[in-house]
Design a protein around this motif. Structure first.
Motif, mmCIF file in Angstrom:
data_model
loop_
_atom_site.group_PDB
_atom_site.id
_atom_site.type_symbol
_atom_site.label_atom_id
_atom_site.label_comp_id
_atom_site.label_asym_id
_atom_site.label_seq_id
_atom_site.Cartn_x
_atom_site.Cartn_y
_atom_site.Cartn_z
ATOM 1 N N LEU A 264 -4.712 6.431 1.720
ATOM 2 C CA LEU A 264 -5.095 6.720 3.843
ATOM 3 C C LEU A 264 -5.930 5.879 3.693
ATOM 4 C CD1 LEU A 264 -4.758 7.305 6.567
ATOM 5 C CD2 LEU A 264 -6.402 9.272 5.756
ATOM 6 N N PRO A 265 -6.984 5.554 2.861
ATOM 7 C CA PRO A 265 -8.419 4.674 2.878
ATOM 8 C C PRO A 265 -7.870 3.233 2.661
ATOM 9 C CG PRO A 265 -8.417 6.430 1.189
ATOM 10 C CD PRO A 265 -7.180 6.956 1.732
ATOM 11 N N ASP A 266 -6.541 2.920 2.309
ATOM 12 C CA ASP A 266 -6.348 1.555 1.725
ATOM 13 C C ASP A 266 -5.620 1.022 3.243
ATOM 14 O OD1 ASP A 266 -7.278 1.176 -0.679
ATOM 15 O OD2 ASP A 266 -5.765 2.290 -1.389
ATOM 16 N N ILE B 229 0.705 -1.110 0.285
ATOM 17 C CA ILE B 229 0.343 0.225 0.088
ATOM 18 C C ILE B 229 1.227 1.570 -0.194
ATOM 19 C CG2 ILE B 229 -1.922 1.454 1.113
ATOM 20 C CD1 ILE B 229 -2.417 -1.265 2.217
ATOM 21 N N PHE B 230 1.754 1.247 0.899
ATOM 22 C CA PHE B 230 2.619 2.340 1.144
ATOM 23 C C PHE B 230 3.340 2.562 -0.167
ATOM 24 C CE2 PHE B 230 2.449 2.086 5.907
ATOM 25 C CZ PHE B 230 2.102 3.379 5.814
ATOM 26 N N ARG B 231 4.243 1.427 -1.232
ATOM 27 C CA ARG B 231 4.317 1.826 -2.384
ATOM 28 C C ARG B 231 4.064 2.230 -3.753
ATOM 29 N NH1 ARG B 231 4.351 -1.239 -6.813
ATOM 30 N NH2 ARG B 231 3.018 -2.120 -5.567
ATOM 31 N N ALA B 232 2.711 1.649 -3.621
ATOM 32 C CA ALA B 232 1.358 2.392 -4.018
ATOM 33 C C ALA B 232 1.032 3.425 -4.300
ATOM 34 C CB ALA B 232 0.387 1.254 -4.482
ATOM 35 N N GLY B 233 1.794 4.408 -3.016
ATOM 36 C CA GLY B 233 1.400 5.856 -2.618
ATOM 37 C C GLY B 233 2.539 6.610 -3.145
#
Length: 221
Positions: free
Chosen positions: A152-154, A112-116
């Motif tokens: 944040l939602p993820d 998730i952080f990587r996608a962000g």
């Protein structure tokens, strides 16, 4: 109908089981306070490794993520709790759950952080580096705050899944909410304590689920 109400919504049995179930809920809360921060910190480490300038680090991080996302959490927990003693390592149920959840949650949080991070344009990196910031300073002070806001939602949604996942801690005899409810069920020969535990889960998680929906709606506009 009366038999159904007696088996599933017996208020007297729920009242008797309430102290035990609340104690289980306290242990679930303690477990969440341990594993969620661990997972988030681990996820940040994974995300950092996945965008590292070192090819070897990126490959190792990818292998870590793929492996622990593929292994079922229940299997991972049982291997850690029941398998490690054969290697001379004995862990308490709490420690076994924390380690298993850290490995599992960090891999999902990391993606998730990587996608962000990847959602932040390269221009942000270049502009920050042009001011004299190092790669790590740019990452920590400029890119990561924007990346966290974008996903944040993820992050909140995955945290809900981690909370629900704590129920599998019962398989290693950790007295969390579901385990306490099942103990009460075995004593009362009635499923009402399980229903009470489900109500508590719903009361805690429903507002968070609604929060996720509102965040997704807000960020989508």
């Amino acid at each position: 109908m009366d038999i159904f109400l007696f088996q599933f919504f017996n208020l007297d049995i729920m009242r008797q089981a309430l102290p035990l179930i609340l104690d289980g809920a306290r242990m679930t809360l303690l477990l969440c306070l341990a594993v969620i921060p661990l997972g988030l910190v681990g996820g940040l480490m994974v995300a950092t490794g996945s965008i590292s300038t070192s090819r070897i680090t990126r490959i190792l991080t990818k292998g870590y993520v793929d492996f622990f996302r593929a292994v079922p959490p229940l299997v991972l927990l049982l291997v850690i709790y029941s398998g490690l003693p054969f290697a001379g390592i004995r862990l308490s149920p709490f420690m076994a759950v924390c380690i298993a959840f850290f490995l599992n949650a960090s891999s999902f949080y990391g993606e998730i952080f990587r996608a962000g991070v990847e959602s932040v344009g390269k221009g942000q990196w270049e502009a920050a580096r042009s001011t004299g910031l190092t790669w790590m300073q740019t990452y920590q002070s400029v890119v990561l705050p924007q990346a966290s806001r974008n996903v944040l939602p993820d992050l909140v949604s995955n945290t809900v899944e981690v909370i629900k996942l704590t129920s599998i801690a019962s398989v290693v005899s950790f007295t969390e909410l579901l385990y306490a409810a099942d103990m009460a069920r075995s004593v009362t020969y009635n499923t009402s304590p399980i229903v009470l535990a489900a109500i508590l889960y719903l009361a805690v998680l429903w507002p968070v689920v609604r929060l996720v929906s509102r965040l997704e709606h807000r960020l989508g506009h």
